[in-house]
Design a protein around this motif. Structure first.
Motif, PDB file in Angstrom:
ATOM      1  N   GLU A 347       0.817  -1.289  -0.130  1.00 19.77           N
ATOM      2  CA  GLU A 347      -0.064   0.162   0.018  1.00 19.77           C
ATOM      3  C   GLU A 347       1.043   1.356  -0.124  1.00 19.77           C
ATOM      4  OE1 GLU A 347      -3.971   1.905   2.138  1.00 19.77           O
ATOM      5  OE2 GLU A 347      -2.835  -0.052   3.168  1.00 19.77           O
ATOM      6  N   ALA A 348       2.086   0.962   0.614  1.00 18.13           N
ATOM      7  CA  ALA A 348       3.020   2.279   0.789  1.00 18.13           C
ATOM      8  C   ALA A 348       3.620   2.452  -0.492  1.00 18.13           C
ATOM      9  CB  ALA A 348       4.027   2.068   1.558  1.00 18.13           C
ATOM     10  N   VAL A 349       3.704   1.646  -1.636  1.00 19.13           N
ATOM     11  CA  VAL A 349       4.049   1.870  -2.851  1.00 19.13           C
ATOM     12  C   VAL A 349       3.398   2.935  -3.804  1.00 19.13           C
ATOM     13  CG1 VAL A 349       4.878   0.878  -5.108  1.00 19.13           C
ATOM     14  CG2 VAL A 349       4.962  -0.532  -2.955  1.00 19.13           C
ATOM     15  N   LEU A 381       2.235  -1.265 -14.340  1.00 19.25           N
ATOM     16  CA  LEU A 381       1.755  -1.119 -12.749  1.00 19.25           C
ATOM     17  C   LEU A 381       2.721  -1.825 -12.093  1.00 19.25           C
ATOM     18  CD1 LEU A 381      -2.096  -1.377 -13.280  1.00 19.25           C
ATOM     19  CD2 LEU A 381      -0.873   0.529 -12.742  1.00 19.25           C
ATOM     20  N   THR A 382       2.591  -1.516 -10.783  1.00 23.22           N
ATOM     21  CA  THR A 382       3.406  -2.387  -9.792  1.00 23.22           C
ATOM     22  C   THR A 382       2.231  -3.330  -9.182  1.00 23.22           C
ATOM     23  OG1 THR A 382       5.026  -0.934  -9.207  1.00 23.22           O
ATOM     24  CG2 THR A 382       4.715  -2.467  -7.594  1.00 23.22           C
ATOM     25  N   ILE A 383       2.584  -4.753  -9.400  1.00 27.10           N
ATOM     26  CA  ILE A 383       1.393  -5.784  -8.666  1.00 27.10           C
ATOM     27  C   ILE A 383       2.303  -6.770  -8.009  1.00 27.10           C
ATOM     28  CG2 ILE A 383      -0.235  -7.417  -9.080  1.00 27.10           C
ATOM     29  CD1 ILE A 383      -0.778  -6.130 -12.033  1.00 27.10           C
ATOM     30  N   GLY A 384       2.398  -6.716  -6.500  1.00 20.57           N
ATOM     31  CA  GLY A 384       2.981  -7.419  -6.003  1.00 20.57           C
ATOM     32  C   GLY A 384       1.982  -8.847  -5.580  1.00 20.57           C
ATOM     33  N   VAL A 385       2.721  -9.817  -5.339  1.00 20.15           N
ATOM     34  CA  VAL A 385       1.789 -11.081  -4.957  1.00 20.15           C
ATOM     35  C   VAL A 385       2.444 -11.596  -3.864  1.00 20.15           C
ATOM     36  CG1 VAL A 385       1.473 -13.368  -5.762  1.00 20.15           C
ATOM     37  CG2 VAL A 385       1.412 -11.742  -7.373  1.00 20.15           C
ATOM     38  N   THR A 397      -1.848  -7.882  -5.631  1.00 22.16           N
ATOM     39  CA  THR A 397      -1.752  -6.585  -5.130  1.00 22.16           C
ATOM     40  C   THR A 397      -1.672  -5.399  -6.124  1.00 22.16           C
ATOM     41  OG1 THR A 397      -1.808  -7.351  -2.839  1.00 22.16           O
ATOM     42  CG2 THR A 397      -1.823  -5.175  -2.887  1.00 22.16           C
ATOM     43  N   VAL A 398      -2.401  -4.872  -6.712  1.00 20.18           N
ATOM     44  CA  VAL A 398      -2.346  -3.793  -7.573  1.00 20.18           C
ATOM     45  C   VAL A 398      -1.986  -2.439  -6.830  1.00 20.18           C
ATOM     46  CG1 VAL A 398      -3.342  -2.662  -9.705  1.00 20.18           C
ATOM     47  CG2 VAL A 398      -3.801  -4.898  -9.155  1.00 20.18           C
ATOM     48  N   CYS A 399      -0.792  -1.795  -7.206  1.00 23.85           N
ATOM     49  CA  CYS A 399      -0.542  -0.592  -6.498  1.00 23.85           C
ATOM     50  C   CYS A 399      -0.884   0.442  -7.407  1.00 23.85           C
ATOM     51  CB  CYS A 399       0.925  -0.499  -6.054  1.00 23.85           C
ATOM     52  SG  CYS A 399       1.264  -2.044  -5.067  1.00 23.85           S
ATOM     53  N   PHE A 400      -1.631   1.556  -7.061  1.00 27.33           N
ATOM     54  CA  PHE A 400      -1.745   2.641  -8.055  1.00 27.33           C
ATOM     55  C   PHE A 400      -2.202   4.102  -7.268  1.00 27.33           C
ATOM     56  CE2 PHE A 400      -5.839   0.894  -6.804  1.00 27.33           C
ATOM     57  CZ  PHE A 400      -6.913   1.896  -6.699  1.00 27.33           C
ATOM     58  N   ASP A 401      -1.991   4.856  -8.025  1.00 30.54           N
ATOM     59  CA  ASP A 401      -2.462   6.306  -7.247  1.00 30.54           C
ATOM     60  C   ASP A 401      -3.755   6.562  -7.673  1.00 30.54           C
ATOM     61  OD1 ASP A 401      -2.698   9.059  -6.752  1.00 30.54           O
ATOM     62  OD2 ASP A 401      -1.146   9.945  -8.284  1.00 30.54           O
ATOM     63  N   ASP A 404      -5.065   9.540 -10.112  1.00 27.71           N
ATOM     64  CA  ASP A 404      -4.492   9.387 -11.231  1.00 27.71           C
ATOM     65  C   ASP A 404      -5.635   8.805 -12.089  1.00 27.71           C
ATOM     66  OD1 ASP A 404      -3.700   8.841 -13.896  1.00 27.71           O
ATOM     67  OD2 ASP A 404      -1.565   9.080 -13.292  1.00 27.71           O
ATOM     68  N   PRO A 405      -6.602   9.242 -12.691  1.00 27.77           N
ATOM     69  CA  PRO A 405      -7.746   8.464 -13.304  1.00 27.77           C
ATOM     70  C   PRO A 405      -7.080   7.423 -14.506  1.00 27.77           C
ATOM     71  CG  PRO A 405      -8.252  11.012 -13.579  1.00 27.77           C
ATOM     72  CD  PRO A 405      -6.763  10.764 -13.288  1.00 27.77           C
ATOM     73  N   ASP A 406      -6.175   7.751 -15.243  1.00 29.79           N
ATOM     74  CA  ASP A 406      -5.769   6.651 -16.068  1.00 29.79           C
ATOM     75  C   ASP A 406      -5.147   5.422 -15.541  1.00 29.79           C
ATOM     76  OD1 ASP A 406      -4.975   5.973 -18.943  1.00 29.79           O
ATOM     77  OD2 ASP A 406      -3.044   5.861 -17.951  1.00 29.79           O
ATOM     78  N   GLU A 407      -4.326   5.672 -14.354  1.00 31.46           N
ATOM     79  CA  GLU A 407      -3.784   4.735 -13.540  1.00 31.46           C
ATOM     80  C   GLU A 407      -4.824   3.772 -12.827  1.00 31.46           C
ATOM     81  OE1 GLU A 407       0.276   5.129 -12.090  1.00 31.46           O
ATOM     82  OE2 GLU A 407      -0.552   5.021 -10.151  1.00 31.46           O
ATOM     83  N   SER A 408      -5.775   4.699 -12.383  1.00 32.37           N
ATOM     84  CA  SER A 408      -6.895   3.883 -11.640  1.00 32.37           C
ATOM     85  C   SER A 408      -7.726   2.971 -12.691  1.00 32.37           C
ATOM     86  CB  SER A 408      -7.841   4.964 -11.060  1.00 32.37           C
ATOM     87  OG  SER A 408      -7.397   5.704  -9.924  1.00 32.37           O
TER      88      SER A 408
END
Length: 474
Positions: A347-349, A381-385, A397-401, A404-408
């Motif tokens: 989540e902190a990413v 995207l950064t996705i950790g498992v 776990t998909v990390c995003f801002d 940011d509408p496009d990143e969402s």
């Protein structure tokens, strides 16, 4: 029907302190911890303390045709506890009594608001053990655990919540009280309505009491950590440990007549490279940055060191670059700390995460991790498992801002692609988090039109007016 009329009717059978009407307060009960899940504005929040008060709420709701959303601690990750517009939020957190612990019959009788960790510590004092241990066990409630059939780190050996619920008292949509199940170790009388309510996400009735099975308290577990140069090697080690044999035939255990595979660890967890880096960045734990996957295994057997030695050998045979053994409970807890920090670290990413809950056959675990890596690259995207690897339950776990509408948008599309991949691999869209709002579309895909028809028929039988947790599941 006006809001004031609803509140007056509720107050006719409830103490004033149990009925919350301040919009700023009720808004805090509107949603759980899931992203991308719409939530409505509740008309009122009710915090009952007795079964009779819950019955009054449901009778009132039925008479006035008002939706009711049952809630526990709102630690869910699928929007299953999200409010509907103008609903009664029925928070069961004040019904938090442990009514009985019986060491002879090995059962506990509890109210739904009892926190999982509170129950676990209470039964420990009797030399007993309540195994289900979701990651949120210090906050989540037994009622919420029952609603989602929650799992946890120890599922690989002990199973999920459903396997520990012997009987339930449930307030139905019209206010009637239904008792299901039994207190005995065995019982097959009639349809298993108890299991029907477990995992129903508050859509069939409101659990107000549960009879839970307990186990003898096991010895303290010991842990090992194994580092791998690839996620596929770590997944091969999982197959070897659980008995599939990996890519090569496994040797026999000396003098034991048992294959080196087929072990039953109390915990078998996996963290991929992205998750390991996130934990290092958050907590400076000094985990090797070169590791592509970290596997944690634990045993709570009478001789855990011997079991860990056998599993360590299997990890080395699968290509582990290093295996570290804990000598005692303190070292074991230190090794597990990295896994416990995984979700906070991810989540902190970026500040926001979407936590998936895809479960696949253990033999396809490597394929899922490879697929998630491809999806992360495709969407940038950064996705950790992190995963309960022993039972194939993964948490990509998909990390995003979120700002940011496009990143969402890309986050949501990648999440859906991961679920599609899980189904292609013979898996399921949820191993322990539930369907809620987040995965309604995917439930229909998984169970098919006939399955959906039957489930809707069950819902219609128990809740003909459709007032219980509307908009969830399907």
């Amino acid at each position: 029907m006006s809001r004031s009329h609803l509140i007056d009717r509720l107050l006719a059978g409830l103490p004033a302190e149990a009925v919350l009407t301040d919009p700023d307060v009720t808004a805090s009960y509107a949603h759980d911890m899931a992203s991308f899940c719409p939530a409505g504005t509740p008309a009122v929040v009710v915090l009952p303390r007795t079964v009779e008060q819950v019955q009054h709420v449901m009778r009132t709701a039925t008479e006035l045709r008002v939706p009711v959303v049952p809630q526990g601690a709102r630690t869910g990750l699928s929007g299953g506890a999200n409010a509907a517009d103008d609903c009664v939020v029925l928070s069961l957190t004040k019904m938090d009594r442990i009514i009985e612990i019986d060491p002879v019959d090995r059962i506990a009788v509890v109210e739904p608001g009892v926190v999982n960790a509170t129950l676990s510590r209470a039964v420990n004092e009797h030399g007993l053990h309540y195994p289900p241990d979701p990651s949120s066990w210090e906050m989540c409630t037994i009622g919420g655990n029952i609603g989602t059939a929650a799992g946890g780190l120890c599922c690989v050996k002990y199973g999920v919540t459903a396997e520990y619920v012997l009987g339930l008292d449930v307030v139905l949509a019209d206010g009637r009280l239904l008792s299901t199940g039994r207190r005995t170790a065995k019982g097959v009388a009639g349809y298993d309505l108890t299991r029907l309510f477990v995992g129903s996400e508050g859509s069939l009735g409101v659990v107000v009491r549960a009879t839970l099975a307990l186990k003898p308290q096991p010895p303290r577990q010991l842990v090992l950590a194994a580092e791998f140069a690839s996620a596929s090697a770590a997944c091969d080690a999982v197959c070897r440990i659980m008995g599939a044999g990996g890519r090569e035939a496994l040797p026999q255990k000396d003098g034991g007549g048992r294959r080196a595979g087929g072990h039953v660890p109390s915990l078998l967890e996996l963290m991929d490279r992205t998750t390991v880096k996130a934990v290092n960045d958050l907590a400076r734990m000094g985990l090797p940055e070169s590791t592509e996957a970290l596997l944690l295994a634990a045993f709570d057997t009478p001789d855990p060191a011997a079991d860990l030695a056998a599993v360590g050998a299997l990890c080395e045979a699968a290509g582990a670059t290093q295996v570290v053994f804990a000598d005692d409970a303190a070292e074991s807890e230190l090794l597990l700390q990295a896994r416990r920090l995984s979700l906070n670290a991810l989540e902190a990413v970026k500040g926001t995460t979407m936590i998936d809950d895809v479960c696949v056959p253990r033999s396809r675990l490597g394929d899922l991790l490879d697929g998630v890596e491809r999806i992360a690259g495709k969407y940038g995207l950064t996705i950790g498992v992190c995963a309960h690897a022993g039972d194939g339950n993964t948490h990509p776990t998909v990390c995003f801002d979120a700002a940011d509408p496009d990143e969402s948008r890309r986050a949501r599309e990648s999440f859906d692609e991961i679920m599609a991949l899980g189904l292609e691999l013979g898996g399921t869209i949820t191993g322990e988090h539930g369907v809620g709002v987040l995965k309604k579309e995917w439930l229909a895909r998984e169970i098919g039109p006939v399955g959906l028809e039957m489930q809707r028929a069950v819902k219609q039988l128990f809740d003909p007016l459709g007032i219980l947790n509307p908009g969830k599941l399907f």
